[in-house]
Write a protein that holds these residues in place. Sequence first.
Motif, PDB file in Angstrom:
ATOM      1  N   LYS A  80       0.832  -1.197   0.000  1.00  0.00           N
ATOM      2  CA  LYS A  80       0.000   0.000   0.000  1.00  0.00           C
ATOM      3  C   LYS A  80       0.872   1.255   0.000  1.00  0.00           C
ATOM      4  O   LYS A  80       0.630   2.195  -0.759  1.00  0.00           O
ATOM      5  N   LYS A  81       1.906   1.293   0.860  1.00  0.00           N
ATOM      6  CA  LYS A  81       2.794   2.455   0.922  1.00  0.00           C
ATOM      7  C   LYS A  81       3.539   2.646  -0.393  1.00  0.00           C
ATOM      8  O   LYS A  81       3.721   3.772  -0.871  1.00  0.00           O
ATOM      9  N   LEU A  82       3.974   1.529  -0.977  1.00  0.00           N
ATOM     10  CA  LEU A  82       4.684   1.595  -2.256  1.00  0.00           C
ATOM     11  C   LEU A  82       3.764   2.165  -3.333  1.00  0.00           C
ATOM     12  O   LEU A  82       4.168   3.000  -4.156  1.00  0.00           O
ATOM     13  N   GLN A 191      -6.353  -1.224   3.711  1.00  0.00           N
ATOM     14  CA  GLN A 191      -5.560  -1.733   4.824  1.00  0.00           C
ATOM     15  C   GLN A 191      -4.149  -2.071   4.335  1.00  0.00           C
ATOM     16  O   GLN A 191      -3.923  -2.243   3.134  1.00  0.00           O
ATOM     17  N   PRO A 192      -3.175  -2.157   5.242  1.00  0.00           N
ATOM     18  CA  PRO A 192      -1.815  -2.533   4.832  1.00  0.00           C
ATOM     19  C   PRO A 192      -1.807  -3.889   4.121  1.00  0.00           C
ATOM     20  O   PRO A 192      -2.588  -4.784   4.460  1.00  0.00           O
ATOM     21  N   VAL A 193      -0.945  -4.010   3.121  1.00  0.00           N
ATOM     22  CA  VAL A 193      -0.782  -5.272   2.391  1.00  0.00           C
ATOM     23  C   VAL A 193       0.660  -5.715   2.625  1.00  0.00           C
ATOM     24  O   VAL A 193       1.561  -5.420   1.844  1.00  0.00           O
ATOM     25  N   ASN A 194       0.884  -6.412   3.723  1.00  0.00           N
ATOM     26  CA  ASN A 194       2.263  -6.690   4.151  1.00  0.00           C
ATOM     27  C   ASN A 194       2.481  -8.132   4.625  1.00  0.00           C
ATOM     28  O   ASN A 194       3.450  -8.416   5.319  1.00  0.00           O
ATOM     29  N   GLU A 195       1.594  -9.035   4.255  1.00  0.00           N
ATOM     30  CA  GLU A 195       1.752 -10.423   4.691  1.00  0.00           C
ATOM     31  C   GLU A 195       3.065 -11.023   4.189  1.00  0.00           C
ATOM     32  O   GLU A 195       3.686 -11.839   4.868  1.00  0.00           O
ATOM     33  N   HIS A 196       3.501 -10.591   3.004  1.00  0.00           N
ATOM     34  CA  HIS A 196       4.738 -11.126   2.424  1.00  0.00           C
ATOM     35  C   HIS A 196       5.972 -10.760   3.247  1.00  0.00           C
ATOM     36  O   HIS A 196       7.006 -11.421   3.155  1.00  0.00           O
TER      37      HIS A 196
END
Length: 416
Positions: A80-82, A191-196
């Motif tokens: 998301k931040k990227l 929402q954040p997408v950071n599971e990776h």
Amino acid sequence: MKKPTPVPFTGYQKTVVAMLAFLQFAVILDFMLMSPLGAVIMPALNIGPAQFGLVVSAYAFSAGASGLLTAGFADRYDRKKLLLFFYTGFILGTLWCGLAQSFESLLAARIVTGLFGGVIGSVVLAISTDLFPPQMRGRVMGLIQTAFAASQVLGIPAGIYLSNQWNWHIPFIAMAAFGLVGGLLVAWKMQPVNEHLGKPQEHTAWMHLYHTLTEKRYLLAFATTALLTTGGFMLMPFSSAYVVNNLGIDLHHLPTVYLVTGLATIFIGPMIGKAADAVGKFRVFLFGTTLSIAMVLIYTNLGPTSLPVLIIVNTVLFIGIFSRMIPFQALVSSVPSQTQRGSFNAISASIQQLSGGLASVVAGHIVTQGADGHLQNFNVVGYVVVGSSLVATTLLWRLNRGLAAQVQVPAPQAAA
């Protein structure tokens, strides 16, 4: 055998798809605007087809370079931040395009816009793959790609109208303002997408890029992407000039062509996505390729024609393009592992832009403009597009066969 019941979208998934589609709309419209406004920009800046082709390809080349530079870092941050970082730069670049007053300034603006905009599509694909399982991705890609049709229905006619009412600068300025709203919505709702990030990562960004570039099963996907890109970048930059000067359609009727085509494809896109999930992604791709080849040959060999005939040809052509593009993206989304999705999509976008930029430059040298304004050798470009489509289909058949084999292998291992 009873067909499996499609998995329904949750409320949040629907919101995410809508937001991703909006961002795709903004990025696609930025490229699409250059095509219909080409007939206005070329005389306004006193440039020819070769220079206009360079303006179009400048975005592609800078986007390609940006994709390669970003690939090593693409899986090291919250997606998301990227996404928001590159989207902000893209909006600023689009605003610069609207303020450009010369060929050199517009060229520089397209380079900056490409540096940021070229990465957005790859991040969108990575987010889509992270949040949706394979059995839903045909529908997801079908919905996201309606942004392409929406850019025709809403953006392109509005862009041409604003250009006709004022000048070619206004559509870019208006798009920058409109796009800003979408960016703020993503910052608020997604929402954040950071599971990776919770999985093992490469020690360095360089090694992450190197291993993604050299993975054998990825190379076939990259080559197919490069070939499929040829069509859009060779035909679309000169389509408005071709329609006006060769087919005899008045410039003020161009919005009607794009409006009808876009309305048709807005409804067709989700149907193609459902078909890809139901009957097989590669089968739908074959149908789309066959239809695209037939319509490209017809379109590039048209003489002076009526508006209704052009609308029919253009609509069927885009149905073919959609029937190829949506299942291809859904199929290729299963190729990379989760920890390499960002880098894979960034490299894929980079290859897409670089090959597209090269195709645009080549097309700019194949197509010439006669003293009467007619574009010559446009049918030659069509033959090149057909050839690249046939080779791409062969490569994707091999890739699809490899993916099917991978799905079948784990079963006996698990049993053992």
